[in-house]
Scaffold this motif. Sequence first.
Motif, PDB file in Angstrom:
ATOM      1  N   LYS A  81       0.793  -1.342   0.081  1.00 36.24           N
ATOM      2  CA  LYS A  81      -0.207   0.075   0.081  1.00 36.24           C
ATOM      3  C   LYS A  81       0.864   1.179   0.037  1.00 36.24           C
ATOM      4  CE  LYS A  81      -0.450  -0.053   4.969  1.00 36.24           C
ATOM      5  NZ  LYS A  81      -1.492  -0.006   6.058  1.00 36.24           N
ATOM      6  N   TYR A  82       0.244   2.225  -0.247  1.00 32.29           N
ATOM      7  CA  TYR A  82       1.114   3.754  -0.274  1.00 32.29           C
ATOM      8  C   TYR A  82       0.509   4.380   0.532  1.00 32.29           C
ATOM      9  CZ  TYR A  82      -1.948   5.571  -3.731  1.00 32.29           C
ATOM     10  OH  TYR A  82      -3.135   6.160  -4.432  1.00 32.29           O
ATOM     11  N   ASP A  83       1.203   5.674   0.931  1.00 29.24           N
ATOM     12  CA  ASP A  83       0.482   6.948   1.833  1.00 29.24           C
ATOM     13  C   ASP A  83       0.205   7.940   0.646  1.00 29.24           C
ATOM     14  OD1 ASP A  83      -0.150   8.680   3.488  1.00 29.24           O
ATOM     15  OD2 ASP A  83       1.852   8.962   4.440  1.00 29.24           O
ATOM     16  N   LYS A  84      -1.037   8.196   0.676  1.00 26.09           N
ATOM     17  CA  LYS A  84      -1.835   9.133  -0.220  1.00 26.09           C
ATOM     18  C   LYS A  84      -1.684  10.383   0.488  1.00 26.09           C
ATOM     19  CE  LYS A  84      -5.504   7.844  -2.055  1.00 26.09           C
ATOM     20  NZ  LYS A  84      -7.147   7.382  -2.351  1.00 26.09           N
ATOM     21  N   GLY A  85      -1.271  10.557   1.779  1.00 25.59           N
ATOM     22  CA  GLY A  85      -1.311  11.980   2.230  1.00 25.59           C
ATOM     23  C   GLY A  85      -2.401  12.299   3.042  1.00 25.59           C
ATOM     24  N   ALA A  86      -2.335  13.127   4.168  1.00 23.81           N
ATOM     25  CA  ALA A  86      -3.222  13.670   4.875  1.00 23.81           C
ATOM     26  C   ALA A  86      -3.968  12.244   5.915  1.00 23.81           C
ATOM     27  CB  ALA A  86      -4.846  14.251   4.144  1.00 23.81           C
ATOM     28  N   GLY A  87      -2.951  11.395   6.001  1.00 25.88           N
ATOM     29  CA  GLY A  87      -3.282  10.059   6.831  1.00 25.88           C
ATOM     30  C   GLY A  87      -4.106   9.069   6.130  1.00 25.88           C
TER      31      GLY A  87
END
Length: 569
Positions: A55-61
């Motif tokens: 998975k990856y971090d899309k931002g804003a948690g």
Amino acid sequence: MHLLSTGCLCAILFAALLRQVSSLDTVIGLYGETLEIPCNKGAIKAEEFRITKWKYDKGAGDTGDLLVKRINQSVTVSAGEEYKSRVSLASNSSLLLSAAKLSDQGKFTCMLAAEDIDEYPVNVVIYKTPLGLEILEKAVELEIGKQTKLGKCIAEDSNPAVNITWLKNNKPLLADGQGINIQDTVQVDPVTGLSTSTSVLMYSAQKEDTDAEFSCSTEHSLGQKFTSSSESFTITYSTENIMLQVIAPEPLVEGDNVTLKCEADGNPAPTSFNFHLKGDTSVTVENDNTYTITNVSRGTSGEYKCSLIDNPTMKASKDITVNYLDINLDPSGSVEKNTGEALAINLKVDASGEYKVSWTKDNVKLDKQPGLTKLTYSDAGFYEYEVTMGALSEKASFELIVHGAPVIKQLLKQRSDDRRHEVLICEAEGFPKPAASWSVNGTSSEESAFVNGKITHKITVVPTANLTVSCTVSNDYGMDSKEINVSSLFEEVRMDKRDQSEDGDQTKLVVGVIVGLLVAALVIGLSYWVYMRKSKQGSWKTGEKESGSSEEEKKLEEKVEENSQKAEV
């Protein structure tokens, strides 16, 4: 309430099972390349886990799923459009991300489920080196003392943005706020996110910057170095010095040509000049820096100048000296004089410098100027006068001919080597060439060369009697004659024989006298010896006898002396 408690408990249990087993690692990828993001640094065996998920971090948690792999099942891609076509799973459970973009920078997490669930987060950074370095907006020329925009150095599409360094002859230039000013900017492309770095160099040139090479360079975070191509610039400056050159033969003499050449050190150099000649005359020459004076004369000598058309006060000057040497010799050509007369020599020299004088007579150097106050035949000849001044030389000459009646200097006689002939020699001076005549005829005659008014005549004779011979020389101016007594060769032969006979008789007489004297002396000596022997024997008997013997001895000695004197007579 019970359900809530049960849900909370499950969350607590899930959180306990969920452990981050590794600190956050960073992986660097290259823009546009395929990036491999390892799971647990690649140190796993896929068959040991029931589920592998990325998975990856899309931002804003928020996070987004990319793909999942269950044991004994194929990989299922669950990513959205941004990653759907670019993600895949490697055999070691690493995430393969193709066509890496700057938007891919962030945290990617690998989740492994066996007995527990483990997470391995990885920070992804995307680097891109610049397309290159290039100097744009280059200056046409640089003026000394004036700050000018030399150029703009650009490094396009890089990440992170690069720092640009300006170089002169491969050495860094540092901004000093005076002659060197550097303006750096960075622009980010809103679409790609790539940075373009720009550096503008403002530069105040110096004269030593002529032929200097300017460039710019940078070093990317990956360690790769970039350098632009070198650029040279024309350095312009005002004229500070002006020089005048005289191009002429050495030595410069009348009739030669002289070229004046004016040079200035400005850049660009001036191409037009004013040439200031003698007599306040000025000549303007366009698109050339030379002016030629043809067929110079001694009046051309003097000071010459050149100046700039746009700045007449800037001048250069040179002196020109035209060398000249004129001589005038009086007399010249062929000069005829009589013996005893005087010949005055007048010489005038007009020269531009110090000179030396030399004289020769018949190609023989003289110590000084000839003094011809009372001419003789020996003064006749070819006189040459030479004046030298450095490399210049001039000559003048005259030929002196001395006329006069001939004079016999000597009249001699010599016996020939075989003593059978008499050679008569008549030496004479005169001009024109004197003719010679003898009062007798000879068996042969001989005449020497006529040099400097001198000539010798010889005649061979066999005189049979004593006679007087005369030599007469004459030319158009008069004549001279001398006599010499010549004895007969036959008389001389008789005299020689008689002299030889008389010499023989006298020799015989002398020899006879000497022999007679020797014989007389021998007889007298022998008689004296016998007498003395007898006298001594008698003296042994009586003393009287001895005394008588002494008187007799004296008488005998007197007789011997008397005979000796007669023999000498």
